[in-house]
Each structure stands twice: as structure tokens, then as C-alpha cells.
Design a protein around this motif. Structure first.
Motif, short mmCIF file in Angstrom:
data_model
loop_
_atom_site.label_atom_id
_atom_site.label_comp_id
_atom_site.label_asym_id
_atom_site.label_seq_id
_atom_site.Cartn_x
_atom_site.Cartn_y
_atom_site.Cartn_z
N GLU A 46 -7.14 -7.80 -4.18
CA GLU A 46 -7.35 -7.56 -2.76
C GLU A 46 -6.34 -6.55 -2.21
N LYS A 65 1.30 3.85 -3.16
CA LYS A 65 0.94 5.25 -2.90
C LYS A 65 2.10 6.16 -3.30
N GLU A 66 3.30 5.77 -2.88
CA GLU A 66 4.48 6.58 -3.17
C GLU A 66 4.72 6.64 -4.68
N VAL A 70 -2.56 3.19 -13.26
CA VAL A 70 -3.05 2.54 -14.47
C VAL A 70 -1.88 2.09 -15.34
N ASP A 128 -5.53 4.23 -4.17
CA ASP A 128 -6.12 4.98 -5.27
C ASP A 128 -5.42 4.54 -6.55
N VAL A 152 0.83 -1.20 0.00
CA VAL A 152 0.00 0.00 0.00
C VAL A 152 0.87 1.26 0.00
N PRO A 153 1.79 1.42 0.97
CA PRO A 153 2.66 2.61 0.88
C PRO A 153 3.52 2.65 -0.37
N ASN A 210 2.27 9.05 -6.15
CA ASN A 210 2.57 10.44 -5.81
C ASN A 210 3.81 10.95 -6.51
N ARG A 226 -7.08 -2.90 -2.95
CA ARG A 226 -8.35 -2.40 -2.44
C ARG A 226 -8.18 -1.03 -1.77
N GLY A 227 -7.12 -0.87 -1.00
CA GLY A 227 -6.98 0.36 -0.23
C GLY A 227 -6.19 1.44 -0.95
N LYS A 241 -6.32 -1.36 -14.04
CA LYS A 241 -7.24 -0.38 -14.60
C LYS A 241 -7.58 0.65 -13.51
#
Lengths: 422, 536
Positions: A268, A246-247, A279, A274, A242-243, A250, A271-272, A385
């Protein structure tokens, strides 16, 4: 002194034989057949493993609704090894010798599998392992329903090297620091050498379990990619993903510039996150939720209904993924093998497993190899996607036989493609 | 006229479902882009771009957004919310055909489409749109676009865009057959600060067997010089971003440790449940997020502002309850405090696990915290990091003002320095203890709120930060706010520089080893309290 140790060893031997005889006979005697579920329900791996527990329970419900196995209902015994590797071994021992389960479905990380392996071999238990892994193992007591490296890692890297996949010339091999990523990367390095890619164009990086700060790593990837078309092969496991993603989002590292292909990230895990900035990043699996075929549609419907009925977390957006599919195949094949063997005795079931087939949600009829305890699987490569699902952009024409002993590791030469008795 | 065309194209993109625009794209090319082999699709993209139709850009956008579907392998439709329009003619198609296939776009095609879209945007009348387009092209222009770029350069008047365009053009001209053109291109590229330039130049200098990729020796020599210039540009950007990541990690450590600096540093309570107070704050943020999503989805982007006080008070209340019920009976007995608070931490973890489940919960970043800002070329600072650095500074300021400038702060300092004397002059020591502990806990809650934006929120969240927090406070010197700040920043920087040099696993080990040695040589930490009362 000598006599004492002799007595001790006799006693120990007796205990071992007794323990190994008991599970089968006990299960036959009782009204239910106990099956163990050994997945982390807390800790860093819970993000991935919790749904495997749920899908196994769903399979047990489905099997029981149709009358169970050999006329008996299955009784699940769920334990939580809490992402703690030694605890896996303790819980496995408890399942086998205390709860006397006929079979165990469990483990995700290879380090947990390595931790329980001696227990299963000692007590002659039976483990179904539902996750892709690094190979280099072939135990009589384990059935591997996930992918071996030649069913996931190698095709994925081949795709990245191809024109369609971007024609990557440099590779960052990024993983969590334990046996699966290290071995996979060893195999991949040898494979890349065979494709003419030199060591200076390969950057291997590891982070600890649960690592949360990927700034430096992402900056390094950016820097490395200035030296030529680069792709990242990620074997990061657990909630670190997840991090990391995210990184990545960003920092504006786009898939068209530096594609990241992941081997442990599915629906799965995303899921958390964005997924809009992600993509085009890739994952290689033997199943994707977005596959279109009747078996998958039915399975997804079943899972959605089950998640809703049991009020599972995330039931408002039910997701299926590859290890769930492998777990689903595993328990159904075990049922078929038990029915063929007319017994839950471990050795009889192992013999009956050879050549079992099952209509898998991935759209193929999955077959357990006659000898090597691995499934024949199709390989899919998907791009993320915007809605967190995957577009399949490449697939093998048909099922691929697993090579647990990778030919890219020189020491594997001459190793037998079946469990060897010790 | 041009303006009108673009307004039309824009309205198309947003109102595809209801608008009935009349545009005509060559149907065969539209189909060739949507389906078939990648090579042919890419060729078709170039042809569509060359056709100069106004609807092309909108069509590419739909392809990139995954809205394009092919009916029966023949007709290309743009489907949005179950409303379909024909991609070639813009006609409404009803009812929705049965046999629809997604027009798959893989990375290779996506790159081409994005490039083509940017190239088309170069003729936009809006300067900002042109600037974004040219920036996008710097990262990946394709040869097919060279004529478009040349045309854009000829009519461009804005100096900044002109310069970028020149660089893009030069990048593409490296593949020109004419050695003189290549030489000029290499010279022009010396101004570039884009990492892609380095990639292009390295490709020129590549040597296969005895043959260089670049046949002309003069061009090669020039390329060497240019490469050096570009590299020095890049490495200064690198250093800058390394410092930024260090500060960012430092700010996180500071936030995590600041609360502990009060409860442990000033009050002397070894609070093993500090990590769990951070976790309480993170879960508070999660609850506020859910509340906003359910009750006020329009204001969702601002949930974080409401979460800050909630996280503070949630942790502060838990902390004060702890102090009142357990810790106050254990003042001056560090060992018992340690064990009791450790037990409390386990109870808190299990409570959260029972209430919210063992799995991580998702805390979403608001939109204004996603993405990043490019301050200097090639240095992208992610917004969530920038915001957290700012937040850490604000909290630090708040704590400093509270301790140094208010009556409560005066009492806290008085009580921690000499409890007996403070009590004699009428300070309600018991109440001050509770409030101070509450303040420390509340700040832990604020840290939780910030950490929820960058990491995972789960019951074990606190465990990952407790060691780091104690490390910072002990290294900084117990009882010193300034020490905590220096230690947090120092550790953050050291960690990031070591990580770049030796990898994440070794960096962590090296830092721990360093702290062990440091504490042996200087047990009082970086900054020690001086004076008669220090040991009281």
C-alpha cells in the motif's frame, strides 16, 4: 476536606465499575453487537491506516452475511482520530463509554497504542492491534495480531548479515522519531553487538513525522556506505516513505550496493512510488500479497470484489498487505472467541482467545498463543519488484512464537511471558 | 560480424515475443543460472559469460527483468505477454506450460548478473555503451570478470574508458596473490574518485587480532597514502552536494514564501490560508495529471507544462474570491484578518477532503524529472530538484519584472505605500488590491505545482508550509522581495548544514530557536524598508 475526597473517590470508583460492567451487558441486550474501528482516516498515517478500516468493514460484512455472531449482526462504529495521538485516547474513551462497543479494532503507530492503553485498562475494554511493533508491552486488554521484534526485525537483520543477504558489515538505523523505531533500534543495536558489530559501524538517525526532505539523509547514507558493505534498516512510518523512496531512487542508491529493509512499508505504501529504481530493496513481513496459496487467492479475490463494490480509492488496482491480513485474522479470531465464550463479556472473551486458530491468508494456520496475547507467525523477507509487489527471497520454516519481551534488552530478564495483573 | 551479432542480440531483447532467432546456449548452464542454490547459480553465470555466446547478454537481461520462468524444474522459458520462448534454443513454446515457477533473482544474484552484463557490454562497438558499462563496473566488479576486463583493456583505444577500466582492474587486483601486483594496483587507485575504492582500501587496512588483512607492509603504507587522496576527493564532492541540497531546500522555501511576500509583505494581510492556496495549486496539478492520463496518455510526460498555468489560475481565482468576499472588509484589522483567514483555511481543507478524500493523492513525476545528472564525480543532482531550482528562479524573475517594470506593479507599490495618495491620483485601489492578492495567491499555486513533484499531496499539505513561509518572510523583512530571497536561501542552507551535523529533529528546533532570538534583536528582519512611508 478528607471526607469530600473520600466521597469523590467512591463516586469515581462507582463510575469506573459501572463503565466496565456496561459494555458486555449492553451488547447482549441489544439486537446488534457494536464493534469500534479506531484508525486514522486523515493526516500523515492515513496512507497506511485507511485500508485497515476498509478491511475490517469487509470482515464485518462477511461475518454478517453468514448470520453474524451469536445470532446478532455486528454494527461497526467508525471514528477518525486523524493521526493525532491524544485524540486517539479521546476517541477510544468515546467508543468504550458512549458507544459501548464490545471490542475495538484499531491503531497503527505505537504512540497511538500507548495513548489508548490506559483507557482500555481503566474501562476494561478489548483492543485488537494489527500492526508489527516493538514489543515491551503485554496488556491483558490487548491482543497483538502483528509481529513482535523476533517475528520481523531480528530475522530481517539476520538475513542482511548472511551471505545471501549481502553480508552487511555496517548498518544505518533510520526511523521516524517516536517509540516504535527508538525501541526497535535499541533492540537491534543490542542484537548487532551480539553479532560482533561495533557502535562505530551503526548509525542511528531519526526524522520527524511527515518529514519530506530526505536529501541529507540519503547523502549521509551514501557517505556512510563508503566505509564498508552497508545496509539500511528503515522504520520510517506514514507518508514520509514516499519522499524517502523517491529520493533514494533519484539519488541512484541501488539495492545491490546498499539494500534498504523496511518494517513499515508494504504494497500500500509503495502505491504512489515509481518502483523501478527501487527493485531489490527489501521488506520483512508475515504476509505478502504475492504469496501463492489458495487461502490468499481467495482473500485477494474477496478484497478486490469488495473494493470495487464499495468504490474504494485505488479499487482499479486492489492491494493487500500484512497489517490488513493481521486485522482480518484479529476480527475472525474475536468472533470465534465470542462464540466459544457464548458472550461478548471482555474477560470471558479474553479467556476464550487463548489457543484460537485461524486459516490465515499467509498460508499457515495462525494460532493465538495460550498465554502471551500474540500470534504465532511465519516470517517472510521480500524484495521489491518493478511492479510494486514483493518477491519472497527468504522465509522461516514454520510459525515463530512471539517474544514480546525481547531478550536483547537486559531489563527484560525474568519478565513473565503473560499479562501480569497490577 | 561482431556488429551483426549485437544487432541480433538487441533485437532479441526488444522483439522476443515475435522474433524467432536461432541461437544456442548450453541448456544445462541456462538452467543452473535460473534455479538452484545461489552459490551454484553465481558459478554458472561466470561459466556462461566465459562461453562467449551472443545470446547470453539478452538472457541475463531477461533474468533481470523478471521474465524468466522454469517449467517443471527442467526447461527454462522466457515469458513475455504470455508468449514463451525457450531460453536455451530460442524456439517458440506453445501452448504455455502449466507448472511455471518464477526464476527468482535476489540482490546477490542481481549484482552478479548486472556485473556480468556490463562486462559483456565492454566489447560493444558503441563507445557510449562501453562507457556506461565501465561506469557500472566501477560500482561493483567481481573477481570472475578479471580476464574479461583484461581483454577489454588490451583492445580499448578510448582514453577515458581506458582510465576507468584500469581503475576497475586495479580494484580487482587488490586481491591478487602477488604483492607486486597489489602494490601497483594500490598506486593506480589513487586516481579514483569512487566511494567503493575507499571501501576496498579500508578492507586492506583492516586488522583482525594482530594480523592485517594485507600482509605486505609496503602495500599497506601505499594504501594509507592512496586512502588519503581518495578521501580528499570524496570530501570535496560531499561539500558540493551539501551546498546543492541547501540551495534546493532554499528554492522550495522561496517558492512557498514568495506569494506570501506579496500578500503579507506588501499588502500587510496576515493570510493564514496561504498554505491552503499552495494546496489548491497542488491539487490543480493532480487534476491536470489525471486529465492527461485519461485523454492524452501519449503526452503524459508533458502534463506538468499544462499544470503550471492551471495551478496559477486555480489559486489566483480562489485568492481573488477570498479578497473580494472577506479580506477587503478587514484591511487594517490584522487580528480579525488572522482569524478569518484561519477559518477559511479550515474550510478549504475540509472542502478538499470532501472532494478528493482524506488520503494523499498521487502525483507522478514525468520521466524527464526522474533520475539525476552527475556533474562531477560522485555528485548526483536529482532532476526534480534541479528543475525546481530553475522554476523558482523563473518565478522570482517574473515577480520582480511584474512589480518593478509594469504598470500594475507600480500601482501595487503605490497603493501599499500610500493608499490615500494613490487613490487621489486616480489609482483604482480596490481593483489593484484584488489583482495583487490574486498574484500572490497564484504564486502560491505555482509553489503547489512544484511541491507536488517532491512531496506528498494531501489536504494537510499547506499546514506543513505555512510556518516555514511566515518564517522566511518575517526573517527577510516585511515588504522586501530581496529579503525573502536571502532568508529562504539562508534558512535552507542553515537547515541542511545543521541537519548533517545534528540530525533532522534537532536542526528544526535549532532553526526555530535562532529565528526567535533574531527577531527579538532585530524585529524588522534582515532588510527593513527605509523612508518616511515605511510605517504608513
Amino acid at each position: 476536606m478528607e471526607r469530600r475526597s473520600f466521597v469523590k473517590s467512591i463516586a469515581a470508583g462507582a463510575v469506573v465499575t459501572a463503565a466496565s460492567l456496561v459494555p458486555g451487558s449492553y451488547a447482549l441486550a441489544a439486537d446488534t453487537i457494536k464493534v469500534g474501528i479506531l484508525h486514522s482516516l486523515s493526516g500523515t498515517m492515513a496512507i497506511s491506516e485507511t485500508v485497515l478500516k476498509d478491511v475490517t468493514l469487509m470482515a464485518i460484512d462477511a461475518i454478517n452475511a453468514k448470520g453474524g455472531v451469536l445470532g446478532k449482526k455486528l454494527e461497526p462504529v467508525v471514528v477518525d482520530p486523524a493521526s493525532n495521538w491524544p485524540l486517539f485516547a479521546e476517541k477510544a474513551r468515546q467508543l468504550l463509554s458512549q458507544d459501548k462497543v464490545a471490542v475495538v479494532f484499531g491503531c497503527w503507530t505505537s504512540v497511538s497504542r500507548k495513548s489508548v492503553l490506559p483507557v482500555f485498562e481503566e474501562l476494561n475494554g478489548l483492543l485488537f492491534y494489527p500492526v508489527q511493533y516493538e514489543g515491551e508491552e503485554l496488556s491483558k486488554n490487548v491482543f497483538y495480531t502483528g509481529a513482535a521484534p523476533n517475528q520481523q526485525a531480528i530475522p530481517a537483520v539476520e538475513y542482511l548479515l548472511s551471505k545471501e543477504g549481502g553480508g552487511a558489515k555496517r548498518f544505518v538505523l533510520l526511523g521516524t522519531d517516536y517509540v516504535y523505531p527508538r525501541t526497535t533500534n535499541k533492540i537491534l543495536r543490542a542484537f548487532l553487538h551480539s553479532k560482533g558489530i561495533q557502535d562505530k559501524d551503526i548509525d542511528e538517525k531519526y526524522t520527524p513525522f511527515g518529514h519530506a526532505d530526505y536529501q541529507t539523509i540519503v547523502a549521509d547514507i551514501k557517505k556512510f556506505s563508503a566505509g564498508g558493505k552497508t545496509a539500511v534498516v528503515s522504520t520510517i512510518n506514514g507518508d514520509s516513505n514516499v519522499p524517502f523512496y523517491k529520493e533514494l531512487g533519484n539519488a541512484g542508491l541501488k539495492a545491490t550496493d546498499v539494500p534498504v529493509v523496511a518494517f513499515s512499508v508494504g504494497e500500500e505504501e509503495l502505491r504512489g512510488v515509481d518502483t523501478k529504481p527501487l527493485v531489490g530493496h527489501l521488506a520483512a513481513w508475515n504476509y505478502f500479497m504475492s504469496l501463492k496459496n489458495p487461502a490468499n487467492d481467495e482473500w485477494k479475490k474477496e478484497w478486490a470484489a469488495y473494493a470495487k463494490a464499495k468504490k474504494l480509492p485505488g479499487a482499479d488496482k486492489p492491494l493487500t498487505n500484512d497489517p490488513m491480513e493481521a486485522a482480518w485474522i484479529g476480527i475472525h479470531m474475536w468472533k470465534q472467541a465470542v462464540e466459544k465464550a457464548k458472550s461478548t463479556d471482555v474477560d470471558k472473551v479474553i479467556a476464550a482467545m487463548a489457543g484460537q486458530t485461524f486459516k490465515a491468508p499467509s498460508g499457515i494456520t495462525s494460532k493465538m498463543d495460550e498465554k502471551n496475547h500474540h500470534l504465532h507467525k511465519s516470517v517472510f523477507i521480500g524484495e521489491v519488484k518493478a511492479d510494486g509487489q514483493f518477491n519472497v527471497v527468504w522465509k522461516t520454516p514454520g510459525p515463530v512464537k512471539a517474544q514480546p519481551w525481547s531478550p536483547f534488552i537486559p531489563e527484560n530478564k525474568g519478565k513473565k511471558d503473560e499479562p501480569v495483573k497490577k | 560480424m561482431l556488429l551483426k551479432k549485437y544487432a541480433l542480440a538487441l533485437s532479441l531483447a526488444s522483439l522476443l515475443a515475435c522474433a524467432l532467432p536461432a541461437w544456442a546456449l548450453p541448456a544445462d548452464l541456462v538452467l543452473a543460472v535460473a534455479a538452484g542454490e545461489s552459490d551454484e547459480r553465481i558459478a554458472a553465470v561466470a561459466k556462461l559469460v566465459a562461453s562467449g555466446d551472443s545470446g547470453v547478454e539478452a538472457y541475463f537481461q531477461s533474468l533481470l527483468d523478471g521474465e524468466v520462468q522454469v517449467a517443471g524444474g527442467k526447461r527454462v522459458l522466457i515469458v513475455k505477454d504470455r508468449h514463451a520462448v525457450d531460453a536455451a534454443t530460442g524456439e517458440k513454446v506453445e501452448p504455455l506450460p502449466e507448472n511455471l515457477d518464477d526464476a527468482l533473482v535476489n540482490n546477490r544474484l542481481r549484482g552478479t548478473l548486472e556485473g556480468a552484463r556490463s562486462a559483456l557490454k565492454l566489447s560493444s562497438p558503441d563507445r557510449a555503451a562501453r562507457l556506461t558499462a565501465v561506469k557500472a563496473l566501477e560500482d561493483g566488479a567481481r573477481e570472475e570478470m578479471l580476464p574479461l576486463i583484461g581483454a577489454a583493456l588490451a583492445r580499448e583505444t578510448d582514453p577515458q574508458i581506458r582510465q576507468s577500466l584500469t581503475l576497475v582492474q586495479a580494484g580487482l587486483q587488490l586481491k591478487s596473490a602477488d604483492a607486486a601486483v597489489r602494490l601497483a594496483a594500490v598506486k593506480a587507485l589513487a586516481q579514483s574518485d569512487n566511494p567503493n575504492t575507499k571501501m576496498l582500501l579500508l578492507a586492506l587496512l583492516e586488522k583482525k587480532g594482530d594480523v592485517y588483512a594485507e600482509p605486505d607492509a609496503a602495500v599497506r603504507a601505499e594504501a594509507q597514502d592512496t586512502l588519503k587522496a581518495v578521501q580528499s576527493q570524496l570530501s570535496s564532492a560531499e561539500r558540493f552536494s551539501q551546498i546543492f541540497t541547501g540551495i534546493s531546500l532554499g528554492s522550495i522555501l522561496l517558492l512557498a514564501a514568495l506569494g506570501l511576500a506579496i500578500t503579507y509583505g506588501l499588502m500587510g494581510v496576515i493570510n493564514m490560508a496561504h498554505g491552503e492556496l499552495i494546496m489548491v495549486g497542488a491539487y490543480g496539478t493532480y487534476l491536470v495529471q489525471n486529465l492527461f492520463r485519461a485523454q492524452a496518455p501519449a503526452l503524459f510526460d508533458w502534463y506538468l507544462l499544462a499544470a503550471v498555468p492551471v495551478a496559477f489560475f486555480a489559486s489566483a481565482i480562489v485568492g481573488m474570491a477570498l479578497e473580494r468576499s472577506v479580506i477587503r472588509y478587514l484591511y487594517g484589522r490584522p487580528l480579525e484578518t488572522l482569524l478569518a483567514t484561519w477559518g477559511i483555511s479550515l474550510i478549504l481543507i475540509q472542502t478538499v477532503r470532501t472532494l478528493f478524500g482524506a488520503q494523499n493523492v498521487q502525483v507522478e513525476n514525468p520521466v524527464w524529472m526522474s533520475g539525476g545528472v552527475e556533474i562531477i564525480a560522485n555528485v548526483l543532482l536529482p532532476w526534480n530538484r534541479v528543475v525546481i531550482i530553475g522554476f523558482a528562479l523563473a518565478v522570482l524573475l517574473l515577480v520582480w519584472v511584474l512589480l518593478a517594470r509594469t504598470r500594475l506593479g507600480l500601482f501595487v507599490r503605490a497603493v501599499t505605500q500610500n493608499r490615500g495618495m494613490a487613490s487621489c491620483v486616480g489609482v483604482p485601489t480596490a481593483r489593484v488590491d484584488t489583482l495583487a492578492f490574486g498574484l500572490g495567491s497564484g504564486i502560491a499555486g505555482l509553489a503547489g505545482c512544484a511541491l507536488s513533484q517532491i512531496g506528498n499531496v494531501g489536504p494537510d499539505l499547506g499546514q506543513t508550509y505555512i510556518v516555514d513561509s511566515f518564517m522566511v518572510v518575517v526573517l527577510g523583512g516585511v515588504g522586501q522581495l530581496a529579503g525573502t530571497v536571502y532568508a529562504a536561501l539562508g534558512l535552507g542552507m542553515a537547515n541542511k548544514f545543521l541537519e548533517g551535523w545534528s540530525g533532522a529533529v534537532l536542526a528544526k528546533i535549532a532553526i526555530l530557536a535562532f529565528i526567535i532570538i533574531f527577531i527579538q534583536k532585530r524585529p524588522q528582519g534582515l532588510f527593513a524598508l527605509k523612508g518616511r512611508m515605511a510605517d504608513a
